[in-house]
Write a protein that holds these residues in place. Structure first.
Motif, PDB file in Angstrom:
ATOM      1  N   LEU A 192      53.226  46.310  24.727  1.00  0.00           N
ATOM      2  CA  LEU A 192      53.145  46.606  26.321  1.00  0.00           C
ATOM      3  C   LEU A 192      52.629  46.472  27.388  1.00  0.00           C
ATOM      4  CD1 LEU A 192      57.285  47.073  27.212  1.00  0.00           C
ATOM      5  CD2 LEU A 192      56.056  44.827  26.958  1.00  0.00           C
ATOM      6  N   VAL A 193      51.570  48.265  27.322  1.00  0.00           N
ATOM      7  CA  VAL A 193      50.661  47.887  26.865  1.00  0.00           C
ATOM      8  C   VAL A 193      49.718  47.072  27.556  1.00  0.00           C
ATOM      9  CG1 VAL A 193      48.865  49.589  27.678  1.00  0.00           C
ATOM     10  CG2 VAL A 193      51.293  50.251  28.056  1.00  0.00           C
ATOM     11  N   ILE A 194      49.637  46.919  25.878  1.00  0.00           N
ATOM     12  CA  ILE A 194      48.702  45.627  25.435  1.00  0.00           C
ATOM     13  C   ILE A 194      48.475  44.551  26.257  1.00  0.00           C
ATOM     14  CG2 ILE A 194      47.495  44.590  24.129  1.00  0.00           C
ATOM     15  CD1 ILE A 194      47.959  46.847  21.660  1.00  0.00           C
ATOM     16  N   LEU A 195      50.208  44.503  26.326  1.00  0.00           N
ATOM     17  CA  LEU A 195      50.091  43.139  27.237  1.00  0.00           C
ATOM     18  C   LEU A 195      50.036  42.665  28.384  1.00  0.00           C
ATOM     19  CD1 LEU A 195      51.348  39.985  26.865  1.00  0.00           C
ATOM     20  CD2 LEU A 195      53.663  41.132  27.362  1.00  0.00           C
ATOM     21  N   VAL A 196      50.348  43.849  29.149  1.00  0.00           N
ATOM     22  CA  VAL A 196      50.161  43.618  30.871  1.00  0.00           C
ATOM     23  C   VAL A 196      48.427  43.977  30.998  1.00  0.00           C
ATOM     24  CG1 VAL A 196      49.998  45.693  32.834  1.00  0.00           C
ATOM     25  CG2 VAL A 196      52.010  45.179  31.120  1.00  0.00           C
ATOM     26  N   ILE A 197      47.429  44.639  30.012  1.00  0.00           N
ATOM     27  CA  ILE A 197      46.098  44.642  30.492  1.00  0.00           C
ATOM     28  C   ILE A 197      45.550  43.674  29.775  1.00  0.00           C
ATOM     29  CG2 ILE A 197      43.775  45.977  28.754  1.00  0.00           C
ATOM     30  CD1 ILE A 197      45.160  48.487  28.853  1.00  0.00           C
ATOM     31  N   LEU A 198      46.024  42.663  29.242  1.00  0.00           N
ATOM     32  CA  LEU A 198      45.640  41.616  28.593  1.00  0.00           C
ATOM     33  C   LEU A 198      45.331  40.932  29.524  1.00  0.00           C
ATOM     34  CD1 LEU A 198      46.299  41.114  25.498  1.00  0.00           C
ATOM     35  CD2 LEU A 198      43.986  41.154  26.329  1.00  0.00           C
ATOM     36  N   LEU A 199      46.648  40.310  30.201  1.00  0.00           N
ATOM     37  CA  LEU A 199      47.219  39.163  31.427  1.00  0.00           C
ATOM     38  C   LEU A 199      46.248  40.088  32.953  1.00  0.00           C
ATOM     39  CD1 LEU A 199      51.671  39.495  31.057  1.00  0.00           C
ATOM     40  CD2 LEU A 199      49.521  37.691  30.352  1.00  0.00           C
ATOM     41  N   ALA A 200      46.088  41.396  33.083  1.00  0.00           N
ATOM     42  CA  ALA A 200      44.955  41.382  33.990  1.00  0.00           C
ATOM     43  C   ALA A 200      44.029  40.810  33.802  1.00  0.00           C
ATOM     44  CB  ALA A 200      45.284  43.196  34.358  1.00  0.00           C
ATOM     45  N   LEU A 201      43.916  41.152  32.707  1.00  0.00           N
ATOM     46  CA  LEU A 201      42.356  41.045  32.326  1.00  0.00           C
ATOM     47  C   LEU A 201      42.110  39.631  32.713  1.00  0.00           C
ATOM     48  CD1 LEU A 201      41.240  42.869  29.628  1.00  0.00           C
ATOM     49  CD2 LEU A 201      40.000  43.390  31.711  1.00  0.00           C
ATOM     50  N   ALA A 202      42.972  38.880  32.276  1.00  0.00           N
ATOM     51  CA  ALA A 202      42.990  36.396  32.153  1.00  0.00           C
ATOM     52  C   ALA A 202      43.157  36.244  33.288  1.00  0.00           C
ATOM     53  CB  ALA A 202      44.601  36.455  31.973  1.00  0.00           C
ATOM     54  N   ASN A 203      43.450  37.237  34.880  1.00  0.00           N
ATOM     55  CA  ASN A 203      43.232  37.307  36.917  1.00  0.00           C
ATOM     56  C   ASN A 203      42.319  37.053  37.295  1.00  0.00           C
ATOM     57  OD1 ASN A 203      45.985  35.767  36.524  1.00  0.00           O
ATOM     58  ND2 ASN A 203      47.003  37.868  37.017  1.00  0.00           N
ATOM     59  N   PHE A 204      41.877  38.515  36.182  1.00  0.00           N
ATOM     60  CA  PHE A 204      40.072  38.934  36.579  1.00  0.00           C
ATOM     61  C   PHE A 204      39.090  38.285  36.237  1.00  0.00           C
ATOM     62  CE2 PHE A 204      42.311  43.230  37.680  1.00  0.00           C
ATOM     63  CZ  PHE A 204      42.504  42.447  39.305  1.00  0.00           C
ATOM     64  N   ASN A 205      39.358  37.126  35.121  1.00  0.00           N
ATOM     65  CA  ASN A 205      38.258  36.062  34.597  1.00  0.00           C
ATOM     66  C   ASN A 205      38.808  35.336  34.013  1.00  0.00           C
ATOM     67  OD1 ASN A 205      36.481  39.320  34.564  1.00  0.00           O
ATOM     68  ND2 ASN A 205      37.970  39.022  33.185  1.00  0.00           N
ATOM     69  N   PRO A 206      39.018  34.344  35.414  1.00  0.00           N
ATOM     70  CA  PRO A 206      39.044  33.138  35.385  1.00  0.00           C
ATOM     71  C   PRO A 206      38.444  32.010  34.171  1.00  0.00           C
ATOM     72  CG  PRO A 206      38.941  33.152  37.692  1.00  0.00           C
ATOM     73  CD  PRO A 206      38.635  34.606  36.508  1.00  0.00           C
ATOM     74  N   PRO A 207      38.862  31.385  33.147  1.00  0.00           N
ATOM     75  CA  PRO A 207      38.197  29.985  32.846  1.00  0.00           C
ATOM     76  C   PRO A 207      37.398  29.708  33.924  1.00  0.00           C
ATOM     77  CG  PRO A 207      40.486  29.687  31.579  1.00  0.00           C
ATOM     78  CD  PRO A 207      40.803  30.864  32.873  1.00  0.00           C
ATOM     79  N   ALA A 208      36.622  28.685  32.707  1.00  0.00           N
ATOM     80  CA  ALA A 208      35.419  27.778  33.409  1.00  0.00           C
ATOM     81  C   ALA A 208      36.096  26.662  34.616  1.00  0.00           C
ATOM     82  CB  ALA A 208      34.176  27.433  33.203  1.00  0.00           C
ATOM     83  N   VAL A 209      36.729  26.419  33.683  1.00  0.00           N
ATOM     84  CA  VAL A 209      37.569  24.686  34.208  1.00  0.00           C
ATOM     85  C   VAL A 209      37.876  25.361  35.585  1.00  0.00           C
ATOM     86  CG1 VAL A 209      39.446  23.429  33.326  1.00  0.00           C
ATOM     87  CG2 VAL A 209      37.971  24.832  31.740  1.00  0.00           C
TER      88      VAL A 209
END
Length: 85
Positions: free
Chosen positions: A14-31
């Motif tokens: 759960l902690v790993i999932l929260v961290i990955l989701l947070a990083l995905a929001n702060f680093n959006p894809p170039a698309v």
């Protein structure tokens, strides 16, 4: 001891999932930024909003204070009136 081991094995993903989701929001894809640098300016028209009478006072936190007191009472009163076994 097994309960702590199970809790750790459950909490770690759960902690790993929260961290990955947070990083995905702060680093959006170039698309997502494909139209960010097209060079054209979009024109926005200004339409004044209608004025609505507002009875609230700027900086007033009376309602928040009252709700805080109510929440504290809801939590603490059952602890005080709990029957001892």
């Amino acid at each position: 001891m097994k309960a702590n081991h199970f809790l750790g094995l459950t909490a770690l993903p759960l902690v790993i999932l929260v961290i990955l989701l947070a990083l995905a929001n702060f680093n959006p894809p170039a698309v997502f930024a494909k139209d960010a640098h097209t060079g054209r300016a979009e024109v926005q028209s200004f339409i004044p909003a209608s004025q609505v009478e507002d009875d609230s006072e700027i900086g007033s936190t009376d309602g928040i204070l009252v709700m805080g007191v109510v929440i504290v009472l809801i939590v603490t009163l059952p602890l005080f009136f709990r029957k001892r076994k």
